[in-house]
Design an enzyme around this catalytic site. Sequence first.
Site, short mmCIF file in Angstrom:
data_model
loop_
_atom_site.label_atom_id
_atom_site.label_comp_id
_atom_site.label_asym_id
_atom_site.label_seq_id
_atom_site.Cartn_x
_atom_site.Cartn_y
_atom_site.Cartn_z
N GLY A 279 0.82 -1.20 0.00
CA GLY A 279 0.00 0.00 0.00
C GLY A 279 0.85 1.25 0.00
N SER A 280 0.31 2.31 0.54
CA SER A 280 0.98 3.61 0.52
C SER A 280 2.01 3.71 1.65
CB SER A 280 -0.05 4.72 0.70
OG SER A 280 -0.63 4.65 1.99
N GLU B 63 5.57 -3.44 1.34
CA GLU B 63 5.78 -3.02 -0.05
C GLU B 63 4.98 -1.74 -0.25
OE1 GLU B 63 7.88 -4.22 -1.97
OE2 GLU B 63 8.22 -6.31 -1.46
#
EC number: 1.2.1.3
Length: 515
Positions: free
Chosen positions: A250-251, A272
Amino acid sequence: MSLKSPAIQLPGTAQLRARAGAALLALGADPARLGDVGAPGLPASTPITGELLFRVPETTRTDADAAIAQAARAFTGWRTTPAPVRGALVGRLGELLTEHKAALAELVTIEAGKITAEALGEVQEMIDVCQFAVGLSRQLYGKTIASERPGHRLLESWHPLGVVGVITAFNFPVAVWAWNTAVALVCGDTVVWKPSELTPLTAIACQSLIERAAAEVGAPPEVSWLLVGGRDLGEQLVDDPRIALLSATGSVRMGRAVGPRVAQRFGRSLLELGGNNAAVVTPAADLDLTVRGIVFAAAGTAGQRCTTLRRLIVHRTVADPLVERIATAYRSLTVGDPFAPETLVGPLIHETAYRDMRGALAQAEADGGAVLGGERHESPSECFYVGPALVRMPSQTEIVHEETFAPVLYVLTYDTLEEAIELNNAVPQGLSSAIFTTDLREAERFLAADGSDCGIANVNIGTSGAEIGGAFGGEKHTGGGRESGSDSWQAYMRRATNTINYSSELPLAQGVRFG
């Protein structure tokens, strides 16, 4: 800069609903269990038209707790199952994915908006990682180490870790689950998956396939679970001590919240996160090859990949002709219905993505940038189709340091390779990077220890399109995690150092003697 382009033709929502239902049925999931648009549940929408297709029953927190508990119980038996037997489950999953590749890709296009070729490619990644994991099931090697003591053997062994929680994002709704699940299962772990709330249909289809695979090979069905719902279910995985490893995609903002919370309970996390990927183009580059690599990496998936090319760092002497060639290529790209064979750029996922893109372009112009493209194509108000934007910047301003999840490519110039590498490394993220050159010295300099600081560094290929055989992940604000190939399997296992004394003596450290 024009903000509107000619209208595009799209399929009707009723047609997309029927296609999604047929794909789910082909994949073994019962679409009759889904609610209509007026029912309670998680909305399953399509960015193709921006409209609601179904309502999906949500997993309650109580049910999620029960799923984690059953995954933990299943782990106690799965960890002692021989690894090649565990591999049989993953092998059968790969066969089912091959058999139903088109149907699953259809759902990926409907839910994520990927063009058909990219959706098929994502499912192929799932098949490939299953094949990789089956081979891995016979190669979970430890080490034998030279012992300093006579009559002793020193070695390392690897053992299953526990329950792996997987949180995935909308842009790769199925492949990232497969990367984690295939490897985790052969390592002896069990899996609990919380997909993006934007892509529940593809998740239901994948869960149906793995349940079928388990039944056909005689594996316990409790080794894989699906939680359908919102952020609260993800937080439940983050905080539950029974989750030994939390793999989250995600962010950067999400990673900042997840990492410390998992660490606080001494769990492991595999993150990630964002990418702000650059390609350096030197005077020695093959420009024909370079243009192809740049355009696909920057415009593919409508700029909604973590490995999308977002910064182009070009030597001053080739900047003008290269930018003109990219602009010409951009004008030739068909934006529209992702099912249409001529389409190369599908929709943005939702309105927020479009607003973020417009805000980034406005800021770039305020910073002195010259914007070409980025127009919105005329379509129903609920969906957002945009042309890729090319932005020549006078310098790497703050907006260039930010990741905008849309097809925005900033162009910067440089004079020396050292300056180019410094620009490449100047952003907080460190996922993917590339250099286009036919000069061996330039290529090796970029790949050296003081070259690109990213987890992926390519030569004469774009920043996207990683193969599953290599470990995938990045450094700095990208999180440092590694998934899929190489030795990334070690993240899903625990290491034990073993000393075996096969002599009749017991030498002690530092020459200590008793008696």
